[in-house]
Design an enzyme around this catalytic site. Sequence first.
Site, PDB file in Angstrom:
ATOM      1  N   LYS A 199      -2.327  -2.503  -3.697  1.00 30.11           N
ATOM      2  CA  LYS A 199      -3.490  -1.053  -2.339  1.00 30.11           C
ATOM      3  C   LYS A 199      -3.279   1.177  -2.759  1.00 30.11           C
ATOM      4  O   LYS A 199      -2.327   0.564  -1.907  1.00 30.11           O
ATOM      5  CB  LYS A 199      -3.686  -1.772  -1.237  1.00 30.11           C
ATOM      6  CG  LYS A 199      -4.636  -0.734  -0.661  1.00 30.11           C
ATOM      7  CD  LYS A 199      -5.398  -1.591   1.000  1.00 30.11           C
ATOM      8  CE  LYS A 199      -6.780  -0.373   1.845  1.00 30.11           C
ATOM      9  NZ  LYS A 199      -6.475  -0.775   2.635  1.00 30.11           N
TER      10      LYS A 199
ATOM     11  N   GLU B 129       0.778  -1.297  -0.533  1.00 31.79           N
ATOM     12  CA  GLU B 129      -0.313   0.152   0.103  1.00 31.79           C
ATOM     13  C   GLU B 129       0.159   1.246   0.444  1.00 31.79           C
ATOM     14  O   GLU B 129       1.395   1.825   0.935  1.00 31.79           O
ATOM     15  CB  GLU B 129      -0.807   0.192   1.566  1.00 31.79           C
ATOM     16  CG  GLU B 129      -1.788   1.435   1.384  1.00 31.79           C
ATOM     17  CD  GLU B 129      -2.589   1.249   2.894  1.00 31.79           C
ATOM     18  OE1 GLU B 129      -2.732   0.377   3.444  1.00 31.79           O
ATOM     19  OE2 GLU B 129      -3.872   2.243   2.329  1.00 31.79           O
TER      20      GLU B 129
HETATM   21  P1  13P Z   1      -9.061   4.269   3.892  1.00 31.65           P
HETATM   22  O1  13P Z   1     -10.069   3.205   3.686  1.00 31.65           O
HETATM   23  O2  13P Z   1      -9.858   4.366   5.572  1.00 31.65           O
HETATM   24  O3  13P Z   1      -8.461   5.115   3.840  1.00 31.65           O
HETATM   25  O4  13P Z   1      -8.445   2.941   4.871  1.00 31.65           O
HETATM   26  C1  13P Z   1      -7.519   1.993   4.267  1.00 31.65           C
HETATM   27  C2  13P Z   1      -6.711   1.726   4.907  1.00 31.65           C
HETATM   28  O5  13P Z   1      -6.140   0.587   4.808  1.00 31.65           O
HETATM   29  C3  13P Z   1      -5.621   3.060   4.726  1.00 31.65           C
HETATM   30  O6  13P Z   1      -4.194   1.948   5.489  1.00 31.65           O
END
Ligand code: 13P
Length: 374
Positions: free
Chosen positions: A253, A211
């Site tokens: 992500k 991510e």
């Molecule tokens: P949000 O969808 O609230 O951005 O959170 C996703 C997430 O896992 C952030 O690390």
Amino acid sequence: AVFMAIHGLQTGLILAYKSALKGLKSNFWEKRRMDLAELNKVAGAMTAPGKGILAADESSGTIKKRFDAIGVESTEENRRDYREFLFRTEPAMKDRISGVILYDETIRQKAADGTPLVKLIEAAGSIPGIKVDAGAKPLAFCPGETITEGLDGLRDRLIEYRELGAKFCKWRAVIDIGDGIPSQDAINSNAHALARYAALCQEQQLVPIVEPEVLMDGDHTIERCEAVTMWTLKTVFMELYYAKVQLEGMVLKPNMIVPGMKCATQASDEEIAQRTIRVLKDCVPSAVPGIAFLSGGQEDVEATARLDAMNRIGGVPWHLTFSYGRALQHAPQVAWSGKKDNVPAAQAAFSHRAEMNGLATLGEWTEAIEKKAA
Ligand code: 13P
């Protein structure tokens, strides 16, 4: 004769050593191939059409912020009760939630009746996962920028999490856009940390969610978000390659390509979808099985509409789904507000958002369904 015997022995030893080394190497690749098939299966299930991921991995600090907003005290019991009713929600968990990202406290917690929360997730046919980063900390000599920590001792923690039932992990890198930032240092350091994390996960037979979040805070334009996201993703995939991460066994992500929240010029869902697809096609190899977006502060319905718009465009090699925290949980949190009597209404709100986002993964969501079902 003695000399010949020693020479023969030496040659024999060298040959034996070489053949053992070859055996080890081929076992290594053989094992990696088998491991990869298993990782690929989990990554595919996490991003299966019609389903997506519930990010319920708020750290103690973040969940306190969410609870403060609805006037609930952030005690261990309240956090447990809240997450327990989410994980018990029917039909959302069974039909629409492929996996749940947990936090260290939650993966060890038991429901009020003593059932481990991990078992509730598994019973619904969903896959438990775990956030393993230790959060974003100030990056030296880069004011306003952060580096995500948590690599030291990570292998041992992964082994423990796997024993607790996790099948996948998450690590979030944060890239902020502002005056003179991001710096090359911030992008390189964060991409390198993501790659070291992802390699360790695969070594321990866990699917890494990679991510790299480019934040939507601030007043930057959508073009700036596009350029910075492209820079970030290209660097991340280069580092993943150097770290020998196998793309078939991971999930990306990313953020969507959106203007900063305070930017005077906002964009249509259609434009956001088109730009996001364009960047992903340019940066993400087709070996990656699935891409699960973060919501990052978008409104609930916006996050759904944009995912739907992307899946209507289609023609991409990966499954496009959601891994939402706020966009899935805001509505149930408000409906719940810490009161037991509100749990059924909160579960209905969660099921509704899960259903709408599930439809969006298929490009089958409409505003009419959104309103009718609500
Ligand atoms: P949000 O969808 O609230 O951005 O959170 C996703 C997430 O896992 C952030 O690390």
